[in-house]
Design a protein around this motif. Structure first.
Motif, short mmCIF file in Angstrom:
data_model
loop_
_atom_site.label_atom_id
_atom_site.label_comp_id
_atom_site.label_asym_id
_atom_site.label_seq_id
_atom_site.Cartn_x
_atom_site.Cartn_y
_atom_site.Cartn_z
N TRP A 62 -0.48 -14.25 3.21
CA TRP A 62 -0.53 -14.45 4.66
C TRP A 62 0.66 -13.77 5.34
O TRP A 62 0.50 -13.10 6.36
N ILE A 63 1.84 -13.92 4.77
CA ILE A 63 3.04 -13.29 5.33
C ILE A 63 2.90 -11.77 5.31
O ILE A 63 3.22 -11.09 6.29
N ALA A 64 2.40 -11.23 4.22
CA ALA A 64 2.19 -9.78 4.14
C ALA A 64 1.20 -9.31 5.21
O ALA A 64 1.40 -8.26 5.83
N GLU A 65 0.16 -10.09 5.46
CA GLU A 65 -0.81 -9.75 6.51
C GLU A 65 -0.16 -9.80 7.89
O GLU A 65 -0.45 -8.97 8.74
N GLN A 66 0.72 -10.78 8.11
CA GLN A 66 1.43 -10.86 9.39
C GLN A 66 2.29 -9.62 9.59
O GLN A 66 2.37 -9.08 10.69
N GLU A 67 2.93 -9.17 8.52
CA GLU A 67 3.76 -7.96 8.60
C GLU A 67 2.92 -6.74 8.95
O GLU A 67 3.30 -5.94 9.80
N LYS A 68 1.76 -6.61 8.31
CA LYS A 68 0.87 -5.47 8.60
C LYS A 68 0.40 -5.50 10.04
O LYS A 68 0.38 -4.47 10.71
N THR A 69 0.03 -6.67 10.53
CA THR A 69 -0.44 -6.80 11.91
C THR A 69 0.66 -6.43 12.89
O THR A 69 0.42 -5.72 13.86
N ARG A 71 3.28 -4.49 12.37
CA ARG A 71 3.56 -3.06 12.27
C ARG A 71 2.50 -2.24 12.99
O ARG A 71 2.81 -1.26 13.64
N SER A 72 1.24 -2.65 12.87
CA SER A 72 0.16 -1.88 13.50
C SER A 72 0.18 -2.00 15.02
O SER A 72 -0.29 -1.13 15.73
N LYS A 73 0.75 -3.08 15.53
CA LYS A 73 0.85 -3.26 16.98
C LYS A 73 2.06 -2.54 17.56
O LYS A 73 2.23 -2.48 18.76
N GLY A 74 2.93 -2.05 16.73
CA GLY A 74 4.10 -1.32 17.21
C GLY A 74 5.38 -2.07 16.97
O GLY A 74 6.03 -1.87 15.98
N SER A 75 5.74 -2.94 17.87
CA SER A 75 7.02 -3.63 17.74
C SER A 75 6.80 -5.14 17.79
O SER A 75 5.77 -5.62 18.22
N VAL A 76 7.81 -5.84 17.38
CA VAL A 76 7.77 -7.29 17.40
C VAL A 76 7.97 -7.74 18.85
O VAL A 76 8.80 -7.22 19.57
#
Length: 86
Positions: A62-69, A71-76
């Motif tokens: 789940w954490i890895a998926e949150q990281e991918k999401t 990154r794909s949106k650009g910035s935190v």
């Protein structure tokens, strides 16, 4: 006695918000954050009776998926600054 197998469910199971918080945030004091995420996000937790539980392996995924999401949106997303009390 036979040693535990690596795929033992008990080795992967986190029982209680404090144990989940220790795994995710490094501190059992962050247990309220676990409850907040469980209520307001798709944090993969479940209940065994009254106890909130999660699997280490599922949380890592789940954490890895949150990281991918993120990154794909650009910035935190940045939160608004907190105003100082006068």
């Amino acid at each position: 006695m036979k040693a535990r197998e690596n795929n033992c469910v008990a080795d992967d199971l986190l029982e209680g918000a404090e144990e989940i918080a220790r795994f995710m945030f490094g501190s059992p004091a962050k247990r309220r954050r676990v409850y907040h995420l469980a209520a307001h996000s798709d944090l993969p937790v479940f209940r065994l009776g009254e106890i909130i539980c999660a699997r280490r392996s599922t949380l890592r995924t789940w954490i890895a998926e949150q990281e991918k999401t993120t990154r794909s949106k650009g910035s935190v997303r940045k939160s608004a600054p907190i105003a100082a009390k006068v």
